[in-house]
Motif scaffolding. Structure first.
Motif, PDB file in Angstrom:
ATOM      1  N   LEU A 175      42.360  36.765  49.394  1.00 57.98           N
ATOM      2  CA  LEU A 175      42.115  37.945  48.352  1.00 57.98           C
ATOM      3  C   LEU A 175      42.785  37.534  47.227  1.00 57.98           C
ATOM      4  O   LEU A 175      42.073  37.682  46.040  1.00 57.98           O
ATOM      5  N   LYS A 234      41.539  34.952  45.340  1.00 60.71           N
ATOM      6  CA  LYS A 234      40.583  34.089  45.052  1.00 60.71           C
ATOM      7  C   LYS A 234      39.510  35.113  44.669  1.00 60.71           C
ATOM      8  O   LYS A 234      38.534  34.715  44.386  1.00 60.71           O
ATOM      9  N   THR A 235      39.495  36.138  44.843  1.00 58.93           N
ATOM     10  CA  THR A 235      38.636  37.298  44.809  1.00 58.93           C
ATOM     11  C   THR A 235      38.736  38.148  43.338  1.00 58.93           C
ATOM     12  O   THR A 235      39.747  37.858  42.983  1.00 58.93           O
ATOM     13  N   ARG A 236      38.121  38.886  43.104  1.00 61.13           N
ATOM     14  CA  ARG A 236      38.097  39.704  41.958  1.00 61.13           C
ATOM     15  C   ARG A 236      38.794  41.048  42.020  1.00 61.13           C
ATOM     16  O   ARG A 236      38.836  41.864  41.179  1.00 61.13           O
ATOM     17  N   VAL A 237      39.292  41.415  43.421  1.00 63.99           N
ATOM     18  CA  VAL A 237      39.761  42.620  43.392  1.00 63.99           C
ATOM     19  C   VAL A 237      41.234  42.711  43.041  1.00 63.99           C
ATOM     20  O   VAL A 237      42.230  41.455  43.010  1.00 63.99           O
ATOM     21  N   GLN A 269      43.744  44.697  46.838  1.00 59.75           N
ATOM     22  CA  GLN A 269      44.591  43.865  47.660  1.00 59.75           C
ATOM     23  C   GLN A 269      45.473  44.336  48.839  1.00 59.75           C
ATOM     24  O   GLN A 269      45.225  44.132  49.886  1.00 59.75           O
TER      25      GLN A 269
END
Length: 820
Positions: A546, A548-551, A556
């Motif tokens: 998570l 590494k995501t844009r959330v 997250q």
């Protein structure tokens, strides 16, 4: 009494408490269901069951024979219980095939011929496969019933034995029988020894074993003479010179040598006597019981030093003086001698062969001394209760238990000898000795708990960790483990405990499935594995995937929480299915309970659903500045039931999730950090309103966090009693800094107004000045009036007239003369 003596000897090993249970599990625990099982030999079982029924009806059958038959039935019951799993897999498959054909047609209805034929074939196969299972179930119920009948007969016999009235030991006519029994045993032992000593075989055996006999005798005498004292001195030295944490542990472990070495010495001496070959059957029995007698006596001595230590610095369960502790040690040691004497009597005089009158007379003195000792120990418990309780403080739960034990010991110590004097010797024995052994088990429990606390303190390297959670839990488990020992001491048969374990092992019915402890353990293991995998996956999501995501961070955390709930649900579902627990039979019950649960848990369910909505829609996330009702602060955590908000006073407020879904919520920072700030300013009427507006606009536009599009607004919003009211309205880039920006604006307003000569509103100050001026004027008027009255009084005195005050008080004075 023989069983009680054996229990006392084995009470130092807690494994004895678990041994019957393990044996029962192996003997009668349910076997693993498999189609490979072979049907039992029902003909052999029928013969055993018929013989058991005849033995139950025959009241002359001795108790050992009944117990032996009960053992056979227990083995058969275990076999029959395992046989109920024959064809289990095949039966399940055929039932599923029948269910796949659909429900059977109602009366008068028809179905397809092919389906009907198939249903008939499967039904016949199912009946054929269920036949051995039904036979095993019927035979199992019969075996279980026979075991219950045997247990009932044994309990009735045990109760009748306790209520048996023996000849009273106080009758001098019975003393002769006791003396004759003792003399007969002494004569028999002497004659056996004399006869054996006259044989050449015995003399040859003595000569051949003489070196070994000499070595065993010397070793035995040395261990008896110095072994106990050596271990006691070593234990004291370890406790004095070792560290505080390890000294107590090693001292306690070494002190067990006070039992082991002397008993080893007695074993060596008894072995030396046996090697001489000079003892006959009765003498050999007496020699073989010597180690057990020594164990009773030296164990009592060891226990006395643990419960009533010599040194004041040692831990003790009772708060007593040194003199009282010395008395306690004497009582326990003497009680050990009494148990040894009674065990010696049981060995020398077989209760089945000796006369009841002789047994009653020989038991009474030892039993009376044991009762007196028990009562005295009970009095020491009450003394501790008084010493450990102040006059103005309530009695602790521990002291209440000790006081209850003390009063019970006193009562039993008095009632037991009285019953024995009347003739109820069995009842008195069943009271006094179990009570004394129970007191010894309580002492042993204290020693073990102290050892566990010291070991935990040694492992954690703390000063004193005995009251920590882990030692307390282990102590509680020790109490549970010793419960079977207490039950055996107070007359429960070993078969009673095994029967209880068998019932527990068979489990309970849940729906259409019987849940046993093994099923439950399997369920717990699978659920624990699933829970562990879920936690590992949550950790991977949180730490590796998570981020590494844009959330955002709140999203997250919501994803991680949702994965956790789904994983727990799936783990429970898989564990239930794999453990073979069929919950379909509970559907009707669950449907009936759902109505009551719906009303009783309405708020909880509502909050739970609201929590799921919050986690999915995420109108509120962790870190948001929210306002719910009268609560305002930062969201710290969101769970499925409630949300924790930390207010700006640094207090945590738990808000139900329903308030976020059904109520009005203000989120200051959810979608952006922009926010409006309003700063009110009040100035007197005498101020220049245009100048005030210009200064306020300059201050607002100079703020770094204020947006210039839209630009700040300075509004002349109205008039007060003696003031003009302005407002500064600015849009901030980050509303979280509104308080700091407001403070800075106020500072700059004070500086700019002071430089421009603009005063803030002074209406309150003018009011106070006016009130003070009015009070001063009133004071001056009163002073002028007082001065005028003084001058008038002086004028009256010069003319020889009375003062105006005296004229007013005199009723005879003419008004004309007075004024004249």
């Amino acid at each position: 009494m023989g069983r009680l003596a054996a229990l006392l000897m084995l009470s130092l090993w807690l494994a004895f408490a678990a041994a019957p249970l393990a044996h029962a599990q192996l003997a009668s625990g349910p076997a693993v269901t498999t189609d490979a099982l072979e049907p039992p030999d029902y003909k052999s079982y029928e013969r055993t069951a018929a013989r058991a029924e005849k033995m139950i009806e025959d009241r002359t059958i001795v108790t050992p024979a009944l117990e032996k038959m009960r053992g056979y039935l227990v083995e058969w019951r275990a076999t029959l219980l395992a046989a109920q799993g024959i064809n289990a897999t095949r039966i399940t498959t055929i039932r599923q095939q029948i269910d796949a054909l659909g429900p059977a047609p109602a009366d008068g209805a028809t179905e397809d011929a092919e389906i009907a034929a198939r249903r008939k074939t499967l039904t016949a196969q199912l009946a054929e496969l269920q036949a051995p299972v039904i036979a095993a179930q019927e035979a199992h119920r019969r075996a279980d019933g026979l075991i219950g009948e045997i247990d009932r007969v044994l309990r009735e016999r045990q109760a009748a034995e306790l209520l048996q009235l023996w000849p009273t030991p106080l009758n001098p006519a019975n003393w002769t029988a006791a003396a004759s029994a003792l003399s007969a045993v002494a004569v028999e032992v002497f004659e056996e020894t004399e006869q054996r000593a006259g044989t050449e075989a015995a003399r040859d055996q003595t000569g051949d074993n003489l070196p070994l006999i000499a070595v065993l005798t010397v070793v035995g005498m040395a261990l008896l003479w110095r072994g106990r004292r050596l271990m006691e001195a070593l234990s004291t030295r370890l406790q004095e010179h070792a560290s505080v944490r390890s000294g107590k542990v090693w001292a306690l472990l070494v002190s067990i040598g006070q039992i082991v070495l002397p008993v080893a010495g007695i074993v060596a001496l008894s072995q030396a006597i046996t090697l001489t070959g000079m003892t006959g059957p009765r003498g050999t029995a007496l020699v073989e019981v010597l180690p057990a007698l020594g164990f009773f006596m030296f164990s009592a001595n060891w226990m006395s030093l643990r419960v009533f230590p010599k040194a004041d610095s040692q831990d003790a369960p009772l708060k007593l003086s040194a003199e009282r502790r010395k008395e306690g040690r004497f009582y326990i040691v003497t009680f050990g001698w009494m148990i040894a004497l009674d065990a010696l009597r049981l060995t020398a005089l077989n209760p089945a062969e000796s006369d009841n009158a002789a047994t009653s007379v020989l038991v009474f003195p030892v039993l009376t001394v044991a009762g007196v000792l028990l009562a005295r120990i009970g009095q020491l418990c009450l003394v501790h209760m008084r010493n450990d309780t102040e006059a103005d403080e309530p009695t602790t739960y521990r002291n209440r238990l000790i006081g209850l034990l003390g009063r019970a010991a006193i009562a039993i110590g008095v009632i037991g000898p009285v019953l024995a004097a009347i003739g109820y010797v069995s009842a008195a024995t069943a009271l006094v000795y179990p009570a004394a052994v129970s007191m010894g088990l309580f002492g042993l429990l204290f020693v073990l708990q102290t050892l566990i606390g010291d070991l935990y303190t040694l492992a954690t390297r703390r000063e004193d960790s005995r009251d920590a959670l882990l030692p307390v839990l282990v102590g509680f488990l020790l109490i549970l483990a010793m419960t079977p020992l207490f039950a055996l001491v107070w007359g429960a048969r070993l078969s009673d405990l095994t029967e209880m374990w068998t019932r527990f092992s068979e489990g309970f019915q849940l729906g259409t499935t019987r849940v046993s402890p093994s099923n439950f353990l399997f369920f717990l293991v699978l659920f624990a594995i699933g829970y562990g995998v879920t936690r590992m996956f949550q950790g991977a999501l949180k730490m590796s995937i998570l981020p590494k995501t844009r959330v955002d961070l709140g999203g997250q955390r919501s994803i991680v929480a949702g994965v956790g709930y789904i994983g727990i649900f799936l783990s429970a579902l898989i564990a239930i299915k794999s453990a073979g627990i069929d919950l379909s039979g509970l559907a009707i019950v669950a449907g009936a309970l759902s109505v009551g649960i719906g009303f009783g848990l309405q708020n909880i369910v509502s909050n739970f659903v609201s929590g799921i909505i919050l986690l999915i829609e995420r109108p509120v996330s962790e870190g948001d500045w929210v306002e719910v009702g009268t609560t305002q602060g930062i969201v710290k955590s969101i769970s499925v039931r409630s949300t924790r908000i930390q207010t700006f006073d640094r207090t945590d407020v738990i808000v139900p999730n329903t308030d976020f879904v059904a109520g009005r919520v203000t989120n200051w920072t959810r979608f952006n950090l922009l926010g409006r700030l309003i700063v009110p300013v009040t100035v007197p009427f005498t101020s220049d309103s245009r100048l005030v507006e210009k200064i306020l606009r300059d201050i607002a536009e100079a703020q770094p966090l204020a947006l210039l599009n839209p630009p700040p607004v300075v509004a002349f919003v109205g008039f007060g009693g003696e003031t003009m009211m302005f407002e500064i309205r600015v849009i901030l880039r980050d509303v979280n800094f509104s308080l700091q920006v407001k403070s800075e604006i106020n500072h700059q307003i004070a500086e700019r107004f002071a430089a421009a000569g603009i005063a803030f509103s002074n209406a309150h100050r003018d009011y106070l000045a006016r009130v003070a001026g009015e009070a001063e004027a009133a004071r001056l008027a009163e002073e002028e009036q007082a001065e005028a009255m003084a001058a008038l009084r002086e004028g009256f005195l010069l003319q020889g007239l009375p003062s105006p005050e005296a004229a007013k008080r005199s009723p005879d004075t003419d008004a004309k003369d007075t004024t004249g």
